[in-house]
Design a protein around this motif. Structure first.
Motif, mmCIF file in Angstrom:
data_model
loop_
_atom_site.group_PDB
_atom_site.id
_atom_site.type_symbol
_atom_site.label_atom_id
_atom_site.label_comp_id
_atom_site.label_asym_id
_atom_site.label_seq_id
_atom_site.Cartn_x
_atom_site.Cartn_y
_atom_site.Cartn_z
ATOM 1 N N UNK A 22 0.831 -1.205 0.000
ATOM 2 C CA UNK A 22 0.000 0.000 0.000
ATOM 3 C C UNK A 22 0.867 1.258 0.000
ATOM 4 N N UNK A 23 1.920 1.266 0.797
ATOM 5 C CA UNK A 23 2.768 2.448 0.860
ATOM 6 C C UNK A 23 3.564 2.643 -0.425
ATOM 7 N N UNK A 24 3.835 1.576 -1.114
ATOM 8 C CA UNK A 24 4.537 1.699 -2.390
ATOM 9 C C UNK A 24 3.589 2.096 -3.509
ATOM 10 N N UNK A 25 2.348 1.595 -3.446
ATOM 11 C CA UNK A 25 1.407 1.770 -4.544
ATOM 12 C C UNK A 25 0.379 2.878 -4.307
ATOM 13 N N UNK A 26 0.035 3.116 -3.046
ATOM 14 C CA UNK A 26 -0.952 4.139 -2.733
ATOM 15 C C UNK A 26 -2.379 3.757 -3.072
ATOM 16 N N UNK A 27 -2.645 2.479 -3.237
ATOM 17 C CA UNK A 27 -3.968 2.003 -3.621
ATOM 18 C C UNK A 27 -4.252 0.727 -2.830
ATOM 19 N N UNK A 28 -5.244 0.798 -1.936
ATOM 20 C CA UNK A 28 -5.531 -0.334 -1.044
ATOM 21 C C UNK A 28 -5.953 -1.570 -1.827
ATOM 22 N N UNK A 29 -6.846 -1.395 -2.783
ATOM 23 C CA UNK A 29 -7.344 -2.548 -3.542
ATOM 24 C C UNK A 29 -6.219 -3.211 -4.332
ATOM 25 N N UNK A 30 -5.378 -2.398 -4.947
ATOM 26 C CA UNK A 30 -4.247 -2.940 -5.698
ATOM 27 C C UNK A 30 -3.266 -3.637 -4.758
ATOM 28 N N UNK A 31 -3.036 -3.043 -3.590
ATOM 29 C CA UNK A 31 -2.146 -3.664 -2.606
ATOM 30 C C UNK A 31 -2.678 -5.026 -2.172
ATOM 31 N N UNK A 32 -3.988 -5.122 -1.973
ATOM 32 C CA UNK A 32 -4.588 -6.410 -1.595
ATOM 33 C C UNK A 32 -4.432 -7.429 -2.712
ATOM 34 N N UNK A 33 -4.657 -6.995 -3.945
ATOM 35 C CA UNK A 33 -4.515 -7.911 -5.086
ATOM 36 C C UNK A 33 -3.088 -8.440 -5.201
ATOM 37 N N UNK A 34 -2.136 -7.544 -5.099
ATOM 38 C CA UNK A 34 -0.740 -7.964 -5.240
ATOM 39 C C UNK A 34 -0.307 -8.788 -4.039
ATOM 40 N N UNK A 35 -0.800 -8.460 -2.842
ATOM 41 C CA UNK A 35 -0.474 -9.270 -1.660
ATOM 42 C C UNK A 35 -0.965 -10.703 -1.855
ATOM 43 N N UNK A 36 -2.151 -10.849 -2.408
ATOM 44 C CA UNK A 36 -2.666 -12.192 -2.686
ATOM 45 C C UNK A 36 -1.794 -12.892 -3.722
ATOM 46 N N UNK A 37 -1.333 -12.143 -4.705
ATOM 47 C CA UNK A 37 -0.461 -12.721 -5.724
ATOM 48 C C UNK A 37 0.865 -13.172 -5.114
#
Length: 165
Positions: A22-37
């Motif tokens: 999230x701190x790198x991307x600034x987007x919670x939904x994207x951070x969740x998606x990438x964390x799952x990946x």
């Protein structure tokens, strides 16, 4: 690696990895998606994972996926710039529109050229409206370190926008 061990690792590291993203991307939904990946990739390599080094392994995957995302986003943005033909407002002159677009591009390039630590602090402050104290707490660094990174980021941006770009 057993499923129970993997679940324990997931439970322990999912939220820290998501916050890191999230701190790198600034987007919670994207951070969740990438964390799952990240965890899907770890699951695929579960037989090769050493439990003692799993934390650094997960953060490395997260960082690499972030880099890949930015490369992809940059390519998409450049393509969209070529394809888009925005209609300027009637009150904006063509010169003003051109200068505004040039400055936006300069700013984007300047922010992208900051060091990762400077960019993260700058965006957390300017985009997320976090205070230095909040940033320090989230990044687990001192307020003085945040101040220094922000000062260096602002100086670098001034130099890049005024001179190089």
């Amino acid at each position: 690696m057993e499923l129970t061990t993997f679940k324990t690792i997931f439970d322990e590291y999912y939220h820290p990895i998501k916050n890191f993203l999230y701190y790198k991307l600034g987007d919670v939904a994207l951070a969740e998606d990438i964390a799952q990946e990240v965890f899907m990739k770890a699951w695929e390599k579960r037989d090769q994972i050493v439990v003692d080094t799993v934390k650094s392994y997960l953060y490395t995957i997260a960082n690499n996926l972030t880099i890949n995302h930015f490369k992809s986003a940059k390519s998409n943005f450049e393509f969209e710039l070529k394809e888009d033909n925005p209609v300027p407002s009637k009150s904006e002159t063509p010169d003003y529109t051109m200068e505004k677009d040039e400055f936006a591009l300069k700013l984007e390039k300047a922010i992208a050229s900051l060091t990762e630590s400077q960019r993260v602090v700058f965006l957390m402050n300017r985009i997320d409206d976090l205070t230095y104290k909040e940033i320090a707490k989230r990044l687990d660094i001192s307020v003085k370190a945040v101040e220094k990174r922000m000062r260096n980021a602002l100086e670098a941006l001034r130099q890049l926008i005024d001179h190089k770009i």
